[in-house]
Design a protein around this motif. Structure first.
Motif, PDB file in Angstrom:
ATOM      1  N   TYR A 112     -13.702  -2.275   1.430  1.00 18.22           N
ATOM      2  CA  TYR A 112     -13.580  -0.894   1.905  1.00 18.22           C
ATOM      3  C   TYR A 112     -12.131  -0.410   1.890  1.00 18.22           C
ATOM      4  O   TYR A 112     -11.789   0.575   2.539  1.00 18.22           O
ATOM      5  CB  TYR A 112     -14.150  -0.773   3.321  1.00 18.22           C
ATOM      6  CG  TYR A 112     -15.593  -1.196   3.427  1.00 18.22           C
ATOM      7  CD1 TYR A 112     -16.575  -0.550   2.686  1.00 18.22           C
ATOM      8  CD2 TYR A 112     -15.977  -2.258   4.244  1.00 18.22           C
ATOM      9  CE1 TYR A 112     -17.903  -0.946   2.768  1.00 18.22           C
ATOM     10  CE2 TYR A 112     -17.300  -2.664   4.328  1.00 18.22           C
ATOM     11  CZ  TYR A 112     -18.259  -2.001   3.583  1.00 18.22           C
ATOM     12  OH  TYR A 112     -19.579  -2.398   3.658  1.00 18.22           O
ATOM     13  N   ARG A 113     -11.269  -1.081   1.135  1.00 12.27           N
ATOM     14  CA  ARG A 113      -9.850  -0.724   1.152  1.00 12.27           C
ATOM     15  C   ARG A 113      -9.579   0.630   0.493  1.00 12.27           C
ATOM     16  O   ARG A 113      -8.522   1.217   0.706  1.00 12.27           O
ATOM     17  CB  ARG A 113      -9.027  -1.808   0.448  1.00 12.27           C
ATOM     18  CG  ARG A 113      -9.431  -2.073  -0.988  1.00 12.27           C
ATOM     19  CD  ARG A 113      -8.658  -3.248  -1.549  1.00 12.27           C
ATOM     20  NE  ARG A 113      -9.228  -3.718  -2.812  1.00 12.27           N
ATOM     21  CZ  ARG A 113      -8.813  -4.780  -3.454  1.00 12.27           C
ATOM     22  NH1 ARG A 113      -7.831  -5.500  -2.952  1.00 12.27           N
ATOM     23  NH2 ARG A 113      -9.369  -5.163  -4.589  1.00 12.27           N
ATOM     24  N   ASN A 114     -10.514   1.137  -0.312  1.00 13.55           N
ATOM     25  CA  ASN A 114     -10.336   2.438  -0.961  1.00 13.55           C
ATOM     26  C   ASN A 114     -11.175   3.526  -0.303  1.00 13.55           C
ATOM     27  O   ASN A 114     -11.464   4.549  -0.927  1.00 13.55           O
ATOM     28  CB  ASN A 114     -10.695   2.334  -2.450  1.00 13.55           C
ATOM     29  CG  ASN A 114      -9.771   1.396  -3.195  1.00 13.55           C
ATOM     30  OD1 ASN A 114      -8.571   1.359  -2.922  1.00 13.55           O
ATOM     31  ND2 ASN A 114     -10.312   0.628  -4.117  1.00 13.55           N
TER      32      ASN A 114
ATOM     33  N   GLY B 239     -14.672  -2.848  -5.194  1.00 12.20           N
ATOM     34  CA  GLY B 239     -14.632  -2.213  -3.888  1.00 12.20           C
ATOM     35  C   GLY B 239     -15.207  -0.812  -3.950  1.00 12.20           C
ATOM     36  O   GLY B 239     -15.351  -0.208  -5.027  1.00 12.20           O
TER      37      GLY B 239
ATOM     38  N   ALA C 283     -10.987  -3.302   5.510  1.00 11.57           N
ATOM     39  CA  ALA C 283     -10.476  -1.951   5.312  1.00 11.57           C
ATOM     40  C   ALA C 283      -9.116  -1.910   4.644  1.00 11.57           C
ATOM     41  O   ALA C 283      -8.659  -0.839   4.253  1.00 11.57           O
ATOM     42  CB  ALA C 283     -10.397  -1.218   6.653  1.00 11.57           C
ATOM     43  N   THR C 284      -8.453  -3.047   4.490  1.00  8.21           N
ATOM     44  CA  THR C 284      -7.126  -3.031   3.890  1.00  8.21           C
ATOM     45  C   THR C 284      -7.029  -3.850   2.615  1.00  8.21           C
ATOM     46  O   THR C 284      -6.249  -3.528   1.729  1.00  8.21           O
ATOM     47  CB  THR C 284      -6.071  -3.538   4.893  1.00  8.21           C
ATOM     48  OG1 THR C 284      -6.481  -4.819   5.397  1.00  8.21           O
ATOM     49  CG2 THR C 284      -5.902  -2.562   6.037  1.00  8.21           C
ATOM     50  N   SER C 285      -7.794  -4.935   2.503  1.00 10.81           N
ATOM     51  CA  SER C 285      -7.780  -5.710   1.261  1.00 10.81           C
ATOM     52  C   SER C 285      -9.175  -6.154   0.846  1.00 10.81           C
ATOM     53  O   SER C 285      -9.318  -6.875  -0.136  1.00 10.81           O
ATOM     54  CB  SER C 285      -6.869  -6.940   1.398  1.00 10.81           C
ATOM     55  OG  SER C 285      -7.315  -7.780   2.461  1.00 10.81           O
TER      56      SER C 285
ATOM     57  N   LYS D 253     -10.804 -10.880   1.854  1.00 11.69           N
ATOM     58  CA  LYS D 253     -12.020 -10.118   2.116  1.00 11.69           C
ATOM     59  C   LYS D 253     -12.320  -9.999   3.607  1.00 11.69           C
ATOM     60  O   LYS D 253     -13.195  -9.221   4.002  1.00 11.69           O
ATOM     61  CB  LYS D 253     -13.199 -10.757   1.390  1.00 11.69           C
ATOM     62  CG  LYS D 253     -13.099 -10.618  -0.118  1.00 11.69           C
ATOM     63  CD  LYS D 253     -14.330 -11.132  -0.828  1.00 11.69           C
ATOM     64  CE  LYS D 253     -14.210 -10.906  -2.335  1.00 11.69           C
ATOM     65  NZ  LYS D 253     -15.392 -11.386  -3.075  1.00 11.69           N
TER      66      LYS D 253
ATOM     67  N   SER E 293      -1.003  -7.087   4.590  1.00  9.12           N
ATOM     68  CA  SER E 293      -2.205  -6.621   5.258  1.00  9.12           C
ATOM     69  C   SER E 293      -2.098  -6.975   6.738  1.00  9.12           C
ATOM     70  O   SER E 293      -1.273  -7.802   7.135  1.00  9.12           O
ATOM     71  CB  SER E 293      -3.454  -7.258   4.642  1.00  9.12           C
ATOM     72  OG  SER E 293      -4.613  -6.557   5.013  1.00  9.12           O
TER      73      SER E 293
ATOM     74  N   SER F 245      -8.651   0.517  10.031  1.00  4.34           N
ATOM     75  CA  SER F 245      -9.255   1.232   8.912  1.00  4.34           C
ATOM     76  C   SER F 245      -8.309   2.213   8.246  1.00  4.34           C
ATOM     77  O   SER F 245      -8.374   2.412   7.051  1.00  4.34           O
ATOM     78  CB  SER F 245     -10.510   1.967   9.387  1.00  4.34           C
ATOM     79  OG  SER F 245     -10.192   2.894  10.400  1.00  4.34           O
TER      80      SER F 245
ATOM     81  N   THR G 225     -15.219   3.338  -3.010  1.00  4.85           N
ATOM     82  CA  THR G 225     -14.275   4.423  -2.779  1.00  4.85           C
ATOM     83  C   THR G 225     -15.050   5.697  -2.477  1.00  4.85           C
ATOM     84  O   THR G 225     -16.173   5.894  -2.958  1.00  4.85           O
ATOM     85  CB  THR G 225     -13.345   4.647  -3.978  1.00  4.85           C
ATOM     86  OG1 THR G 225     -12.352   5.626  -3.634  1.00  4.85           O
ATOM     87  CG2 THR G 225     -14.112   5.158  -5.184  1.00  4.85           C
TER      88      THR G 225
ATOM     89  N   VAL H 255       0.828  -1.207   0.000  1.00  6.62           N
ATOM     90  CA  VAL H 255       0.000   0.000   0.000  1.00  6.62           C
ATOM     91  C   VAL H 255       0.861   1.255   0.000  1.00  6.62           C
ATOM     92  O   VAL H 255       0.587   2.216  -0.723  1.00  6.62           O
ATOM     93  CB  VAL H 255      -0.949  -0.003   1.213  1.00  6.62           C
ATOM     94  CG1 VAL H 255      -1.654   1.335   1.354  1.00  6.62           C
ATOM     95  CG2 VAL H 255      -1.975  -1.113   1.083  1.00  6.62           C
TER      96      VAL H 255
END
Length: 636
Positions: free
Chosen positions: A567-569, A419, A562-564, A558, A507, A337, A421, A266
């Motif tokens: 909601y990662r974006n 995902g 929040a990271t992969s 999944k 992650s 997050s 954003t 990231v």
């Protein structure tokens, strides 16, 4: 032989070879015999008379005999059977799993209801009881034959049709090459699997059928009844012929710098993807030292996707002015997050880092808003407003235009990474097209290398004029189409969808104290089943996972929402909200981690976006929080 037609009990018309291109629209996507997906290189048969019969058969499944004997039921022969409804489920007497599609059954009186998968029957497709000579055919002795044999019947071991000496069973028409008959039961193949010797299996073991393994070397389908070499410790399985292959790289390109290495951490995505993408569309990235195209008005710069003017802030001058925008290292919040102690770009939703290089090629500051907590990388400030033809969405009159999503509401769903954003994104300007793609996915390069496929150097972005061209993702085991970002190896069938390509290299889960690496070989030296330590569900051992060998902990990508995950974006930010109508303490918008259920509606909100108290265990889901935030909200 390729143009021959065959009669088969499953259909009234002859079955002929069907190309993969024709399969895409006229036929169903899976074999009606073994119930596995039909992949691009599979030899497949179906009705070409356009009579409405949508079922297809692998060539191997079509060649299964109508009647067999099986050790689990030695008293009667088993007959190949097609139920009126192929979706009708029965239990297999061998593996006790559900049977769909064609199957073998005993129709003798008193035995009604004994069913067997085609795959479970594959190791015993002969008509007599065991009394062995060669371990692959224990029923009868195999006779050596030096007569030239050239006919449409393939070798029962490797599947090839070749001239040469062979061993045959005159009673069963069982035939194998001499070279196959002399293969060792265990052998070393250091070129392909240096960790352990591989064992010879005379039919595809059931665990590889269950998880739909492909050959680890050529990525092609493993026939049910052919011999394979495999490693029990690593769940590594290959065709016989592939063990002696060299697979020299055939898709190398001249300039290695042209390919971006994936997966990307990231913290490196901005430098590896966003900056090159912007430089590709602009000759230079604007470093606002002076007036440029009337952007600079009294030291302020206009940005069309933000209502306020922005200032250029150097890293050397930002430590005092923006400290309160950063996360506190001692913050007790255990949410994963947002990375701590970082500014987050409101464009690409990636961290803003200071670069140590002093070369002018590198950015030495970022754009910030003095009126609100809004930040942009310099390259994100310079993103092209219109992309006339994007490789992933190359349709005529389908320009992509830059837009800005709302921080808390109206998030957009990216068609590439699947995902959400709340940053900048591109949307199709055509009124009949709803295509949307976030900034990171729009920055995907045309050529990449991937650690999951070291055998060949490069994967190329599929940019067919037909945006719905079909491929297959080797990780998620789903069909992939070009408009969702599909990368394909030119030397073999290895392919990856955009969602899997965009998985970050590392992650972290709140239950773990360290970063976990994206792993493609977790099953190496690790026999047995895998279970996700978060959702506690059984995991497909061949799929990618975030895995720690030291702790023997595994997680679905999944399960890091929040990271992969989806909601990662999302840039959750560091704003704290006072919603006095529902709670007395400050609430932070983030992934809910302290409690399973929302304290207002009682719906399950764990691992979903919501508002979580910074001082106690009060949580509310996103929906409930937004209902009460209104005009009474105070942001700290």
């Amino acid at each position: 032989m390729e143009h021959e037609s065959f009669t088969h009990m499953s259909h009234e018309h002859p079955l002929s070879p069907i190309s993969f291109v024709i399969q895409e629209r006229k036929y169903d996507a899976w074999c009606s015999g073994c119930w596995r997906y039909i992949l691009p290189d599979d030899a497949t048969y179906g009705c070409s008379l356009e009579c409405g019969f949508r079922w297809l058969l692998h060539k191997e499944c079509m060649e299964k005999p109508r009647e067999i004997m099986h050790p689990i039921h030695p008293s009667h022969p088993l007959t190949l059977y097609k139920p009126e409804d192929l979706f009708q489920s029965t239990k297999c007497a061998v593996c006790e799993e559900d049977v769909l599609g064609l199957r073998y059954r005993c129709s003798q009186g008193g035995c009604e209801g004994l069913w067997i998968h085609l795959g479970c029957a594959s190791g015993f497709l002969n008509d007599k009881q065991p009394s062995m000579e060669h371990p692959s055919h224990p029923q009868h002795q195999l006779q050596f034959s030096n007569k030239t044999r050239w006919c449409p019947f393939p070798c029962d071991a490797c599947g090839a049709t070749e001239k040469g000496d062979s061993y045959i069973c005159t009673l069963c028409n069982y035939w194998i090459h001499e070279s196959c008959a002399l293969l060792p039961r265990s052998a070393d193949f250091p070129r392909h699997h240096p960790a352990h010797p591989l064992s010879l299996a005379f039919a595809l073991p059931s665990e590889y059928i269950k998880y739909e393994f492909d050959c680890a070397i050529c990525s092609s389908t493993l026939p049910l009844g052919r011999w394979v070499y495999h490693c029990n410790l690593c769940r590594y399985v290959v065709h016989l012929k592939c063990t002696t292959s060299t697979f020299e790289n055939a898709n190398a390109i001249d300039d290695e710098k042209e390919a971006t290495k994936f997966p990307i951490a990231v913290e490196d995505m901005y430098e590896e993807m966003i900056r090159p993408f912007v430089k590709q569309h602009k000759e230079q990235i604007l470093i606002p030292h002076h007036d440029h195209d009337n952007h600079n008005i009294g030291g302020k710069y206009k940005f069309s996707k933000h209502p306020h003017s922005l200032s250029f802030t150097t890293f050397s001058s930002s430590s005092s002015s923006h400290d309160h925008y950063k996360r506190d290292e001692d913050d007790e919040d255990d949410s994963d997050s947002v990375p701590r102690s970082e500014l987050i770009c409101d464009g690409c939703t990636l961290p803003i880092h200071e670069k140590k290089q002093t070369d002018d090629e590198y950015e030495h500051g970022y754009m910030s808003c003095d009126e609100c907590k809004y930040f942009l990388h310099l390259s994100c400030f310079n993103l092209p407003l219109i992309i006339p033809s994007h490789p992933i969405h190359p349709l005529e009159d389908h320009d992509l235009t830059l837009q800005n999503a709302s921080k808390l509401t109206d998030w957009i769903y990216c068609d590439v990474c699947d995902g959400f954003t709340n940053g900048l994104f591109y949307t199709c300007a055509n009124e009949y097209c709803w295509y949307k793609i976030d900034v990171k996915c729009a920055s995907l390069p045309n050529t990449i290398t991937h650690a999951a496929h070291p055998r060949h150097d490069y994967l190329k972005l599929v940019t067919y004029e037909n945006m719905y061209s079909v491929g297959f993702c080797i990780n998620c085991n789903r069909y992939a189409v070009a408009y969702k970002g599909y990368f394909k190896c030119n030397s073999c069938r290895f392919g990856l969808c955009g969602e899997c390509v965009m998985l970050p290299a590392r992650s972290k889960h709140r239950l773990e104290n360290h970063l976990l690496s994206l792993t493609y070989d977790a099953r190496v030296n690790r026999p047995g089943d895998f279970y996700c330590s978060s959702c506690e569900r059984h995991m497909d051992p061949r799929s990618w996972m975030y895995h720690c060998r030291d702790c023997d902990q595994s997680f679905h990508p999944k399960c890091f929402p929040a990271t992969s995950g989806k909601y990662r974006n999302i840039n959750f930010g560091t704003r704290q909200h006072m919603i006095s109508s529902i709670h007395d303490h400050l609430l932070r918008f983030q992934i809910i981690s302290k409690k399973k259920r929302c304290d207002l509606c009682r719906d399950d909100g764990y691992d979903e976006p919501g508002f979580q108290c910074v001082a106690c265990f009060f949580v509310v889901c996103k929906s409930c929080g937004l209902k009460h935030i209104g005009d009474a909200n105070e942001a700290i």
